[in-house]
Design a protein around this motif. Structure first.
Motif, PDB file in Angstrom:
ATOM      1  N   LEU A  49       0.852  -1.187   0.000  1.00  0.00           N
ATOM      2  CA  LEU A  49       0.000   0.000   0.000  1.00  0.00           C
ATOM      3  C   LEU A  49       0.883   1.229   0.000  1.00  0.00           C
ATOM      4  O   LEU A  49       1.901   1.276   0.708  1.00  0.00           O
ATOM      5  N   VAL A  50       0.492   2.227  -0.792  1.00  0.00           N
ATOM      6  CA  VAL A  50       1.143   3.541  -0.771  1.00  0.00           C
ATOM      7  C   VAL A  50       0.130   4.498  -0.156  1.00  0.00           C
ATOM      8  O   VAL A  50      -0.885   4.825  -0.773  1.00  0.00           O
ATOM      9  N   MET A 118      16.193  21.727  -2.330  1.00  0.00           N
ATOM     10  CA  MET A 118      15.905  20.445  -2.969  1.00  0.00           C
ATOM     11  C   MET A 118      17.187  19.600  -3.070  1.00  0.00           C
ATOM     12  O   MET A 118      17.377  18.827  -4.000  1.00  0.00           O
ATOM     13  N   ASP A 119      18.068  19.754  -2.092  1.00  0.00           N
ATOM     14  CA  ASP A 119      19.333  19.032  -2.100  1.00  0.00           C
ATOM     15  C   ASP A 119      19.107  17.528  -1.969  1.00  0.00           C
ATOM     16  O   ASP A 119      18.123  17.082  -1.367  1.00  0.00           O
ATOM     17  N   ASN A 120      20.053  16.763  -2.493  1.00  0.00           N
ATOM     18  CA  ASN A 120      20.043  15.298  -2.368  1.00  0.00           C
ATOM     19  C   ASN A 120      18.778  14.678  -2.933  1.00  0.00           C
ATOM     20  O   ASN A 120      18.313  13.645  -2.465  1.00  0.00           O
ATOM     21  N   GLU A 121      18.249  15.332  -3.937  1.00  0.00           N
ATOM     22  CA  GLU A 121      16.989  14.848  -4.508  1.00  0.00           C
ATOM     23  C   GLU A 121      17.217  13.612  -5.360  1.00  0.00           C
ATOM     24  O   GLU A 121      18.129  13.540  -6.172  1.00  0.00           O
ATOM     25  N   LYS A 122      16.352  12.616  -5.132  1.00  0.00           N
ATOM     26  CA  LYS A 122      16.233  11.477  -6.028  1.00  0.00           C
ATOM     27  C   LYS A 122      14.831  11.529  -6.620  1.00  0.00           C
ATOM     28  O   LYS A 122      13.885  11.937  -5.930  1.00  0.00           O
ATOM     29  N   PRO A 123      14.661  11.120  -7.854  1.00  0.00           N
ATOM     30  CA  PRO A 123      13.303  11.054  -8.399  1.00  0.00           C
ATOM     31  C   PRO A 123      12.418  10.172  -7.524  1.00  0.00           C
ATOM     32  O   PRO A 123      12.870   9.139  -7.008  1.00  0.00           O
ATOM     33  N   LEU A 124      11.171  10.586  -7.348  1.00  0.00           N
ATOM     34  CA  LEU A 124      10.251   9.813  -6.511  1.00  0.00           C
ATOM     35  C   LEU A 124      10.088   8.394  -7.041  1.00  0.00           C
ATOM     36  O   LEU A 124       9.976   7.435  -6.268  1.00  0.00           O
ATOM     37  N   SER A 125      10.106   8.242  -8.366  1.00  0.00           N
ATOM     38  CA  SER A 125       9.987   6.896  -8.938  1.00  0.00           C
ATOM     39  C   SER A 125      11.165   6.014  -8.511  1.00  0.00           C
ATOM     40  O   SER A 125      11.010   4.802  -8.293  1.00  0.00           O
ATOM     41  N   ASN A 129      11.146   2.492  -6.521  1.00  0.00           N
ATOM     42  CA  ASN A 129      11.901   1.309  -6.944  1.00  0.00           C
ATOM     43  C   ASN A 129      12.704   0.731  -5.789  1.00  0.00           C
ATOM     44  O   ASN A 129      12.792  -0.491  -5.622  1.00  0.00           O
ATOM     45  N   GLU A 130      13.291   1.620  -5.000  1.00  0.00           N
ATOM     46  CA  GLU A 130      14.096   1.173  -3.866  1.00  0.00           C
ATOM     47  C   GLU A 130      13.264   0.473  -2.802  1.00  0.00           C
ATOM     48  O   GLU A 130      13.786  -0.324  -2.019  1.00  0.00           O
ATOM     49  N   THR A 131      11.972   0.762  -2.755  1.00  0.00           N
ATOM     50  CA  THR A 131      11.101   0.063  -1.799  1.00  0.00           C
ATOM     51  C   THR A 131      10.610  -1.274  -2.342  1.00  0.00           C
ATOM     52  O   THR A 131       9.941  -2.016  -1.618  1.00  0.00           O
ATOM     53  N   GLY A 132      10.896  -1.572  -3.616  1.00  0.00           N
ATOM     54  CA  GLY A 132      10.520  -2.860  -4.178  1.00  0.00           C
ATOM     55  C   GLY A 132       9.241  -2.872  -4.977  1.00  0.00           C
ATOM     56  O   GLY A 132       8.770  -3.942  -5.378  1.00  0.00           O
ATOM     57  N   LEU A 133       8.650  -1.695  -5.251  1.00  0.00           N
ATOM     58  CA  LEU A 133       7.376  -1.685  -5.988  1.00  0.00           C
ATOM     59  C   LEU A 133       7.507  -2.269  -7.386  1.00  0.00           C
ATOM     60  O   LEU A 133       6.544  -2.814  -7.937  1.00  0.00           O
ATOM     61  N   SER A 134       8.707  -2.171  -7.977  1.00  0.00           N
ATOM     62  CA  SER A 134       8.877  -2.625  -9.360  1.00  0.00           C
ATOM     63  C   SER A 134       8.638  -4.116  -9.520  1.00  0.00           C
ATOM     64  O   SER A 134       8.317  -4.585 -10.613  1.00  0.00           O
ATOM     65  N   ALA A 135       8.794  -4.873  -8.428  1.00  0.00           N
ATOM     66  CA  ALA A 135       8.645  -6.329  -8.514  1.00  0.00           C
ATOM     67  C   ALA A 135       7.262  -6.805  -8.101  1.00  0.00           C
ATOM     68  O   ALA A 135       7.026  -8.025  -8.033  1.00  0.00           O
ATOM     69  N   MET A 136       6.330  -5.885  -7.868  1.00  0.00           N
ATOM     70  CA  MET A 136       5.018  -6.262  -7.325  1.00  0.00           C
ATOM     71  C   MET A 136       3.965  -6.316  -8.419  1.00  0.00           C
ATOM     72  O   MET A 136       4.126  -5.721  -9.486  1.00  0.00           O
ATOM     73  N   GLU A 166       1.813   9.440 -10.841  1.00  0.00           N
ATOM     74  CA  GLU A 166       2.664   9.279 -12.024  1.00  0.00           C
ATOM     75  C   GLU A 166       3.965   8.567 -11.662  1.00  0.00           C
ATOM     76  O   GLU A 166       4.439   7.689 -12.388  1.00  0.00           O
ATOM     77  N   ALA A 167       4.548   8.927 -10.518  1.00  0.00           N
ATOM     78  CA  ALA A 167       5.798   8.296 -10.096  1.00  0.00           C
ATOM     79  C   ALA A 167       5.594   6.820  -9.781  1.00  0.00           C
ATOM     80  O   ALA A 167       6.460   5.986 -10.085  1.00  0.00           O
ATOM     81  N   VAL A 168       4.454   6.474  -9.179  1.00  0.00           N
ATOM     82  CA  VAL A 168       4.168   5.055  -8.929  1.00  0.00           C
ATOM     83  C   VAL A 168       4.058   4.313 -10.260  1.00  0.00           C
ATOM     84  O   VAL A 168       4.646   3.232 -10.452  1.00  0.00           O
TER      85      VAL A 168
END
Length: 461
Positions: A49-50, A118-125, A129-136, A166-168
């Protein structure tokens, strides 16, 4: 209920309870909350869940974390394994260490206020990916509401900001579904049923709201400013779940929603509302002392509006019970206060918790059952053309014998307040209160339609 058996008569006011401390949610309750959500995820085969939050829409997030991101936005990604990731903005990074469930922290400066670093910004997508959503394969997006009562129709309506959705989508090929129902729907939602600890936690706000309202009612006099009444509707520095209402005469002049320096005048209508976590109190009526002061075109206000409304509230309190279908409660109100005649059109009762209106199982043909542990607001809003409105909204909970015993044993001071409120409703207001109802606020059933007659209220015959 026949309005002829309802009388306006000299009546003692409800007892107010001061110095009631907040009840903190226990670690056991917070673990129970997480497990309830995980069980519902397993039942519907969600991989994750997000869960979105901002100040106004943080209830589902707060249910698990114990906090909201205040003036920022935030996300909680909950994996079916139970692992949780908090994605937070600049000024809430420190809150991760205080969360009520262990979280992995990720930083998204886009959730921060405009023009902040906005330092140390990584794209939300990439964070997703780092949380593992890409494999779900199935992910639930949880905003704050359902759009329809049919789950299939609701599935593709998302109320999270577009850049998050959109990022999800850019991070996964999983099927995305609205999963707010896992938290708030009456027949499925984890949040809809409360344990004894949660009842005690939310009673603090319900008691506070009704205490404020009773104090404000006693302060109503010609010449008092709306802002003075509004100040009485705030208390103990607590966050109000609604815009406080202290409005006399013509409302919404120049689109204004807030109390102003306008002075209350005798003969005018007056509306007041306040709410905190766990409960809301609302009153509407006339700033007069007796029926002779009613406007010429509303001389029958008591019989046409106030008494029928009070009768509907009394019937609601008398007949509601654990196991009742929401549609049955809806029909009860329709039978005693027909909407064609009295102009109400919303749900005559809804669930509340950290927010004033969480959802409602009370709608036409609803098969959602009312359960032990539900906190409900009596919310019947008549609107009769040509007549001033009337309201006596308050908060109650439903509790079966086991839950009542649990509360009595673990929260004896709370139980004493509940018993005092029940006795007042039954013995003073003469309302045959259902045994399943535990009043969380002091003003349940108490209605002064004439606000200068401070010793008079409507009672059942």
């Amino acid at each position: 209920m026949n309005s002829t058996v309802i009388q306006l008569q000299t009546t003692q006011a409800p007892r107010q309870f001061s110095d009631v401390p907040p009840a903190v949610l226990t670690d056991a309750t917070m673990l129970e909350r997480k497990n309830k959500v995980l069980e519902r995820m397993r039942e519907e085969r969600f991989d994750a869940l997000v869960i979105y939050a901002d100040k106004e829409h943080g209830g589902n997030f707060e249910y698990l974390t114990g906090f909201i991101p205040r003036f920022e936005e935030g996300l909680l990604v909950l994996d079916k394994s139970g692992h949780a990731t908090a994605i937070l903005g600049n000024e809430n990074l420190k809150m991760a260490q205080h969360a009520r469930l262990p979280v992995t922290l990720k930083h998204c400066p886009h959730f921060s206020l405009p023009n902040q670093p906005m330092d140390n910004e990584k794209p939300l997508s990439q964070l997703f990916n780092e949380t593992g959503l890409s494999a779900m394969s199935k992910i639930g997006l949880v905003g704050w509401k359902m759009f329809t009562t049919t789950l299939a129709d609701n599935a593709k309506f998302f109320d999270l900001p577009y850049f998050i959705v959109e990022a999800v989508k850019n991070s996964t090929h999983a099927d995305l579904l609205n999963a707010a129902h896992l938290f708030i729907r009456g027949d499925k939602g984890a949040r809809t049923v409360n344990n004894a600890n949660e009842i005690a936690h939310y009673e603090y706000g319900a008691n506070l709201a009704s205490k404020c309202m009773l104090t404000a009612l006693d302060a109503v006099e010609p010449g008092i400013r709306e802002t003075e009444l509004g100040a009485l509707l705030a208390a103990e520095g607590q966050y109000q779940t609604v815009v406080a209402i202290a409005a006399t005469g013509q409302r919404f002049e120049k689109a204004n929603l807030y109390p102003s320096y306008k002075k209350v005048e005798r003969g005018q209508p007056l509306s007041m509302t306040t709410g905190f976590k766990g409960g809301l109190s609302s009153r509407s009526g006339f700033v007069i002392a007796d029926e002779t002061e009613l406007p010429e075109n509303q001389k029958d206000y008591l019989d046409r509006v106030a008494k029928p409304y009070f009768g509907a509230v009394a019937a609601w309190l008398t007949h509601i019970h654990v196991g009742m279908a929401g549609g049955e409660l809806y029909n009860l109100v329709e039978n005693v206060l027909p909407k064609a005649q009295y102009g109400w059109h919303l749900n005559p009762g809804h669930l509340s918790a950290d927010e004033e209106w969480m959802s409602s199982p009370v709608y036409p043909q609803s098969n959602e059952t009312l359960k032990s542990g539900m906190i409900l607001q009596i919310d019947i809003i008549p609107s009769v053309p040509g007549y001033t409105g009337v309201s006596a909204e308050e908060s109650v909970a439903l509790a079966d014998a086991a839950l009542q015993k649990n509360i009595a044993e673990n929260y004896p001071e709370l139980w004493a307040r509940i018993e005092a409120r029940r006795t007042y409703i039954r013995d003073v207001l003469k309302i045959a209160l259902s045994d399943d109802v535990i009043p969380l606020s002091n003003g349940v059933g108490y209605l002064r339609p004439f606000m200068l007659a401070k010793d008079k209220a409507l009672v059942v015959g």
